[in-house]
Enzyme design. Sequence first.
Site, PDB file in Angstrom:
ATOM      1  N   LYS A  48       7.461  14.251 -23.291  1.00 32.49           N
ATOM      2  CA  LYS A  48       7.003  15.540 -22.767  1.00 32.49           C
ATOM      3  C   LYS A  48       6.192  15.288 -21.515  1.00 32.49           C
ATOM      4  O   LYS A  48       5.498  14.273 -21.386  1.00 32.49           O
ATOM      5  CB  LYS A  48       6.123  16.269 -23.782  1.00 32.49           C
ATOM      6  CG  LYS A  48       6.073  17.774 -23.555  1.00 32.49           C
ATOM      7  CD  LYS A  48       7.371  18.433 -23.979  1.00 32.49           C
ATOM      8  CE  LYS A  48       7.324  19.932 -23.853  1.00 32.49           C
ATOM      9  NZ  LYS A  48       8.546  20.572 -24.362  1.00 32.49           N
TER      10      LYS A  48
ATOM     11  N   ASP B 124      10.159  24.075 -19.303  1.00 33.94           N
ATOM     12  CA  ASP B 124       9.316  24.398 -20.457  1.00 33.94           C
ATOM     13  C   ASP B 124       8.422  25.565 -20.033  1.00 33.94           C
ATOM     14  O   ASP B 124       8.762  26.294 -19.093  1.00 33.94           O
ATOM     15  CB  ASP B 124       8.510  23.174 -20.904  1.00 33.94           C
ATOM     16  CG  ASP B 124       7.884  23.347 -22.281  1.00 33.94           C
ATOM     17  OD1 ASP B 124       8.633  23.467 -23.258  1.00 33.94           O
ATOM     18  OD2 ASP B 124       6.639  23.384 -22.365  1.00 33.94           O
TER      19      ASP B 124
ATOM     20  N   THR C 163      18.156  29.038 -26.804  1.00 39.15           N
ATOM     21  CA  THR C 163      17.019  28.827 -27.699  1.00 39.15           C
ATOM     22  C   THR C 163      16.857  30.036 -28.602  1.00 39.15           C
ATOM     23  O   THR C 163      16.649  29.908 -29.820  1.00 39.15           O
ATOM     24  CB  THR C 163      15.731  28.582 -26.908  1.00 39.15           C
ATOM     25  OG1 THR C 163      15.894  27.446 -26.057  1.00 39.15           O
ATOM     26  CG2 THR C 163      14.552  28.327 -27.847  1.00 39.15           C
TER      27      THR C 163
ATOM     28  N   GLY D  50       5.394  37.420 -28.251  1.00 44.12           N
ATOM     29  CA  GLY D  50       5.798  36.803 -27.001  1.00 44.12           C
ATOM     30  C   GLY D  50       7.101  37.396 -26.509  1.00 44.12           C
ATOM     31  O   GLY D  50       8.124  37.341 -27.199  1.00 44.12           O
TER      32      GLY D  50
ATOM     33  N   GLY E  85       8.600  36.675 -23.446  1.00 44.07           N
ATOM     34  CA  GLY E  85       9.068  35.923 -22.288  1.00 44.07           C
ATOM     35  C   GLY E  85      10.554  35.645 -22.357  1.00 44.07           C
ATOM     36  O   GLY E  85      11.326  36.401 -22.953  1.00 44.07           O
TER      37      GLY E  85
ATOM     38  N   GLY F  64      11.500  35.012 -26.202  1.00 45.88           N
ATOM     39  CA  GLY F  64      11.118  36.147 -27.031  1.00 45.88           C
ATOM     40  C   GLY F  64      11.835  37.422 -26.644  1.00 45.88           C
ATOM     41  O   GLY F  64      12.274  38.189 -27.508  1.00 45.88           O
ATOM     42  N   GLY F  65      11.983  37.658 -25.344  1.00 48.35           N
ATOM     43  CA  GLY F  65      12.658  38.863 -24.887  1.00 48.35           C
ATOM     44  C   GLY F  65      14.106  38.907 -25.328  1.00 48.35           C
ATOM     45  O   GLY F  65      14.617  39.947 -25.763  1.00 48.35           O
TER      46      GLY F  65
ATOM     47  N   ALA G 106      10.108  30.619 -32.002  1.00 51.71           N
ATOM     48  CA  ALA G 106      10.469  29.612 -31.007  1.00 51.71           C
ATOM     49  C   ALA G 106       9.308  28.768 -30.498  1.00 51.71           C
ATOM     50  O   ALA G 106       9.530  27.742 -29.862  1.00 51.71           O
ATOM     51  CB  ALA G 106      11.124  30.303 -29.808  1.00 51.71           C
TER      52      ALA G 106
END
Length: 371
Positions: free
Chosen positions: A80, A117, A152, A182, A184, A187-188, A261
């Site tokens: 990461k 990310d 995702t 969320g 974003g 989430g959207g 997520a």
Amino acid sequence: MTFEELIEGWEGEAVVIHHDVPSDTWMFVALHSTRGGAAGGGTRLKVYPTPADGLADALRLSRAMTLKIAIAGGPNGGGKAVLAVPAIPEGEERRRLLHAYGDLVESLRGAFRTAPDVNTTDEDMDVVGERTSHVYGRTERGGGAGSTAPDTAVGVLHGIRAAVAHVFGSDDLRGRSVVVQGAGGVGGVLVRLLSELGSTVSVADVSNERAQAVAGETGARVIDPESALSEPCDVLAPCALGGILDADTIPTLRCRVVAGAANNQLATPEDADRLNEAGILYAPDFVINAGGVLHVVGLEMEGWSRAQLDDALEGIGRTLTQIFRTAENEGITTELAAERLAAERLAAEHLAGVVRKGSLATAAGHRGTIA
């Protein structure tokens, strides 16, 4: 904690730390495992209280990536990158920073491969890719497979269906109440997918404008982000930042399933036990949110067709069903069952000799590097 203390308490292989003086940005690249090949992981761009908090996040997230890639069967180890910035950069300042970061990734000679990310996009990866070839998740015009967010979200949807089937006896989401925390990129999309399947969806986001926009497109109900965790529902889907499930918040949950997520949803390992004791089924985040990894690995590295990717995304649900049954049969948490499965797959890869030359697999004792 100091950098030294954080690294000393970490079980990974190597950390690269670089300070970008012009922007006062600390860059952390944590290579948790290269057993399965070069370490792969996204690049997180975020403001942290201290640089040490950014390093701690990179170390935690890199471990989760090792588990995620092992579960997903990807040809990589886990890593990461975190860019701990004083403020989120824009325009030419952002471009210069991403070029500097690309130079850092390139200096690792393929030991680390990155992708988008939090607060980084496929377009950002195009910019990073101007300085290094070790980048994935670029735009289609930039030679990549586009945003990982939609796939995702699809993987999370399959995970929610598996969890609902385990708890309620059917994976039918019609009429099921779901709170998506969320709104974003992931989430959207998840809100839209759930709405199309007939779920009763509530959405919360720190940006009311973003939540309202998603609600306007889908018919979802907007709720206060401060009370999202305690909202009565069948499924809570955390799709923002991690660390939200802890000794304080778990007793306030009014759901039967947590499946979302966000990375590192559990603040501590003990929180898996707390969820289990509360009778809440938890879908381990590193399993349910692996759709982005499958998108990158499948489309950009393995040359999969869309049909192959879709089957792999459905496999997230099948894997979670296996994990839920193992946890139930053995009287353990789903988190522990998932970690055991990841360890088994890592061991199988190792025994099969899936260790790529040119990685840092031989650097097990090389725990810190200051660049």
